[in-house]
Design a protein around this motif. Sequence first.
Motif, PDB file in Angstrom:
ATOM      1  N   THR A   1       0.843  -1.189   0.000  1.00  0.00           N
ATOM      2  CA  THR A   1       0.000   0.000   0.000  1.00  0.00           C
ATOM      3  C   THR A   1       0.878   1.240   0.000  1.00  0.00           C
ATOM      4  O   THR A   1       1.838   1.334   0.765  1.00  0.00           O
ATOM      5  N   ASN A   2       0.559   2.180  -0.880  1.00  0.00           N
ATOM      6  CA  ASN A   2       1.334   3.414  -0.970  1.00  0.00           C
ATOM      7  C   ASN A   2       0.981   4.380   0.151  1.00  0.00           C
ATOM      8  O   ASN A   2       1.799   4.722   0.985  1.00  0.00           O
ATOM      9  N   THR A   3      -0.267   4.837   0.138  1.00  0.00           N
ATOM     10  CA  THR A   3      -0.712   5.848   1.089  1.00  0.00           C
ATOM     11  C   THR A   3      -2.184   5.646   1.380  1.00  0.00           C
ATOM     12  O   THR A   3      -2.960   5.277   0.499  1.00  0.00           O
ATOM     13  N   VAL A   4      -2.565   5.899   2.635  1.00  0.00           N
ATOM     14  CA  VAL A   4      -3.963   5.893   3.043  1.00  0.00           C
ATOM     15  C   VAL A   4      -4.393   7.336   3.246  1.00  0.00           C
ATOM     16  O   VAL A   4      -3.730   8.097   3.952  1.00  0.00           O
ATOM     17  N   TYR A   5      -5.499   7.715   2.592  1.00  0.00           N
ATOM     18  CA  TYR A   5      -6.032   9.067   2.715  1.00  0.00           C
ATOM     19  C   TYR A   5      -7.365   9.021   3.445  1.00  0.00           C
ATOM     20  O   TYR A   5      -8.218   8.178   3.144  1.00  0.00           O
ATOM     21  N   LEU A   6      -7.557   9.925   4.387  1.00  0.00           N
ATOM     22  CA  LEU A   6      -8.841  10.123   5.032  1.00  0.00           C
ATOM     23  C   LEU A   6      -9.348  11.521   4.682  1.00  0.00           C
ATOM     24  O   LEU A   6      -8.569  12.480   4.664  1.00  0.00           O
TER      25      LEU A   6
END
Length: 364
Positions: free
Chosen positions: A157-162
């Motif tokens: 996974t690269n990045t998690v955005y909220l």
Amino acid sequence: MRLRGKSWLGAIGWPVRRMESKLFIVFLFLIILPMGVLSYLSSERYQRSIEKNTVTYVSQVSDIMISKLDDYVEDMKKISIIPSYVENIMDNLSQSNEYYDRLSGKSGTSADSTANGPIPGQDASTDLQPEDPFAEFGIGGRIRDSIYFLNTIKQGTNTVYLFDQYDHPYSVVRGGGIRSDLKAVYPKWKMLAGEAHGRPVLVSTQEVAGPNQSGQCVFTVVRAIIGPTYRQIGMIAIDANISVIEKFVQDLDRDTHGTTLIVDEESRVVFDSEMKYLGQSMDRNERLWQAQGPAGSFHSSLNGQQVLTIYKQSPKTGWRILVTIPVKQLTEEAVQTRNLTTWTAILIIGYALVISLVLIVALT
């Protein structure tokens, strides 16, 4: 066949009579015809057997690859539902909504309630003035702290955005950095998540750019975050590096000695072995038109050569995997076997003809 009253055996210097000529012709047909037919049928049957076994084998390894991809995507979907069950994340998103809700009220912007967020199509953050920079910083810090572990759950996974309901993104920077096209892709993500009503949505391969992401490609899972009152309080988006799929495809190509193409339900390229068509639409591609149904195989022409394509479709993601193998490469072993069989048959026929001539002379 006779030449001026003599048989063709006599023409080649063999002193024969009519009976000898007839016997030789009989022996000729008894030997050449069965051996020729047997050689041809065995060669064709062997070639068909190789193709059938190849289709079966490729289908099996494709099933394994589809299973791996499905498991990976399912894990991403499970990660996307975590915020809806972690009270800390929901509280911080609610505080972010409340904070920007107060700002929108002060600026005179007409906005919906905290649960509904800004008016669709309107950038609610443009007219907002910070009420308390320290409060805004504190909310953002707490949200980022709460998603640190989401970034490390799944490898690849690269990045998690909220996102809160006022379209403000929160993320923790990883090796790839924050994608520079986040503002451009967010409206589509928001629309897909809203239409899904809390169900995860898989977004196919996109090429992104960022500080350290030159030409990098990712696929994304987006999901609306549903609060305790069963109303949306935000959204989560998880980018996964396409290198995850690349590892699976390399294993598949090594086993099949072919090339692999993966397309989504909209005929957009998720991945291809040559890395030429990532993210492109192939809805007019002839091979995709032939790949109908959940599984199958067909022959076609690609770049001037005949190829065999075996395809499978995932029942979970809807992605189709097409493995293409050149027929020349597929039948290489069959051609070698056919040539060996042909030369062996010729030697046997020659030997048999010599024996036949000896027998003819002995009998007559």
